[in-house]
Each structure stands twice: as structure tokens, then as C-alpha cells.
Design a protein around this motif. Structure first.
Motif, PDB file in Angstrom:
ATOM      1  N   CYS A  73      -2.398   4.042  37.275  1.00 23.23           N
ATOM      2  CA  CYS A  73      -3.321   2.904  37.257  1.00 23.23           C
ATOM      3  C   CYS A  73      -3.768   2.581  38.687  1.00 23.23           C
ATOM      4  CB  CYS A  73      -2.661   1.675  36.628  1.00 23.23           C
ATOM      5  SG  CYS A  73      -2.240   1.883  34.893  1.00 23.23           S
ATOM      6  N   SER A  75      -6.416   0.303  39.209  1.00 20.75           N
ATOM      7  CA  SER A  75      -7.105  -0.983  39.232  1.00 20.75           C
ATOM      8  C   SER A  75      -6.497  -1.881  38.165  1.00 20.75           C
ATOM      9  CB  SER A  75      -8.605  -0.798  38.951  1.00 20.75           C
ATOM     10  OG  SER A  75      -8.792  -0.367  37.609  1.00 20.75           O
ATOM     11  N   GLU A  76      -6.871  -3.140  38.219  1.00 18.08           N
ATOM     12  CA  GLU A  76      -6.420  -4.084  37.203  1.00 18.08           C
ATOM     13  C   GLU A  76      -6.944  -3.659  35.829  1.00 18.08           C
ATOM     14  OE1 GLU A  76      -6.795  -8.856  36.302  1.00 18.08           O
ATOM     15  OE2 GLU A  76      -7.086  -8.139  38.352  1.00 18.08           O
ATOM     16  N   TYR A  77      -8.166  -3.168  35.779  1.00 18.53           N
ATOM     17  CA  TYR A  77      -8.742  -2.678  34.526  1.00 18.53           C
ATOM     18  C   TYR A  77      -7.907  -1.525  33.959  1.00 18.53           C
ATOM     19  CZ  TYR A  77     -11.851  -0.398  31.241  1.00 18.53           C
ATOM     20  OH  TYR A  77     -12.370   0.188  30.117  1.00 18.53           O
ATOM     21  N   ASP A  78      -7.553  -0.561  34.807  1.00 13.71           N
ATOM     22  CA  ASP A  78      -6.727   0.569  34.364  1.00 13.71           C
ATOM     23  C   ASP A  78      -5.395   0.083  33.799  1.00 13.71           C
ATOM     24  OD1 ASP A  78      -8.671   2.327  35.266  1.00 13.71           O
ATOM     25  OD2 ASP A  78      -7.569   2.883  37.091  1.00 13.71           O
ATOM     26  N   TYR A  80      -4.581  -2.962  32.474  1.00 12.47           N
ATOM     27  CA  TYR A  80      -4.721  -3.648  31.187  1.00 12.47           C
ATOM     28  C   TYR A  80      -5.104  -2.683  30.066  1.00 12.47           C
ATOM     29  CZ  TYR A  80      -4.015  -8.166  33.336  1.00 12.47           C
ATOM     30  OH  TYR A  80      -3.459  -9.227  34.002  1.00 12.47           O
ATOM     31  N   ASN A  81      -5.925  -1.707  30.373  1.00  9.73           N
ATOM     32  CA  ASN A  81      -6.326  -0.716  29.384  1.00  9.73           C
ATOM     33  C   ASN A  81      -5.119   0.111  28.928  1.00  9.73           C
ATOM     34  OD1 ASN A  81      -8.369   0.371  27.806  1.00  9.73           O
ATOM     35  ND2 ASN A  81      -8.769   2.032  29.256  1.00  9.73           N
TER      36      ASN A  81
END
Length: 98
Positions: A73, A75-78, A80-81
Motif C-alpha cells: 500500500c 497511499s491511503e486509498y490503497d 482502504y481498498n
């Protein structure tokens, strides 16, 4: 048997997982008690093996462990995904649990 009999570089189970009784009891109690736990140690010191070892001992009717590797991961997006995908995978069917 010649050389070192320990397995390195991959998560181990069964015969290859040895020791760590105190850590196993503590982590299992934390999981069963709903206590958030963070394991911190250098890479390749057996955190994944310990977690998987403990998860195999849990009563899956009481605790549903969700495991995912956040190493990739970026990023924060990675994060949470990957987290959401792991939760969906673990709760959608018991066929693929540990």
C-alpha cells in the motif's frame, strides 16, 4: 541433517512454526477480547507466521480474523481498498478462511 533447519523468507506453519508460546497466548487473548494489537519488529522476524498460527486456533464462530498485507500500500486509498477487499473476502464465505 546438514545446515540450518529453519525456513526463512516465507510464512511458516505446522512443524516449521516453533516456540513463541507466550506471544501466542497473548495475541490469542487480545483477538478474542477484541483488543486492537500492533506487532512491530524488523522484516522476516515471523510476525505473519505468528498471526496465522494464532488465527488457526481461534473459534471462528466467535472471532473472524481478517488478514491482509499492507506492505504494497502506497497511499491511503490503497490501504482502504485492500482493507475493504480483505473484509469482504473473509466475511463473504467461510470456505477460504485460514
Amino acid at each position: 541433517m546438514e545446515g540450518n533447519s529453519f525456513v526463512y523468507g516465507v510464512a511458516v506453519t505446522g512443524y516449521n512454526f516453533t516456540g513463541r508460546e507466550k506471544e501466542t497466548r497473548r495475541l490469542k487473548a487480545n483477538f478474542e477480547g477484541g483488543i486492537n494489537t500492533i506487532l512491530i519488529s524488523p522484516r522476516r522476524w515471523g510476525k505473519t507466521s505468528l498471526i496465522k498460527h494464532v488465527c488457526q486456533q481461534l473459534d471462528l464462530d466467535k472471532v473472524i480474523p481478517v488478514f491482509f498485507d499492507m506492505f504494497t500500500c502506497r497511499s491511503e486509498y490503497d490501504f482502504y481498498n485492500a482493507f475493504a477487499a480483505a473484509i469482504l473476502k473473509q466475511t463473504a464465505s467461510s470456505a477460504e478462511r485460514w
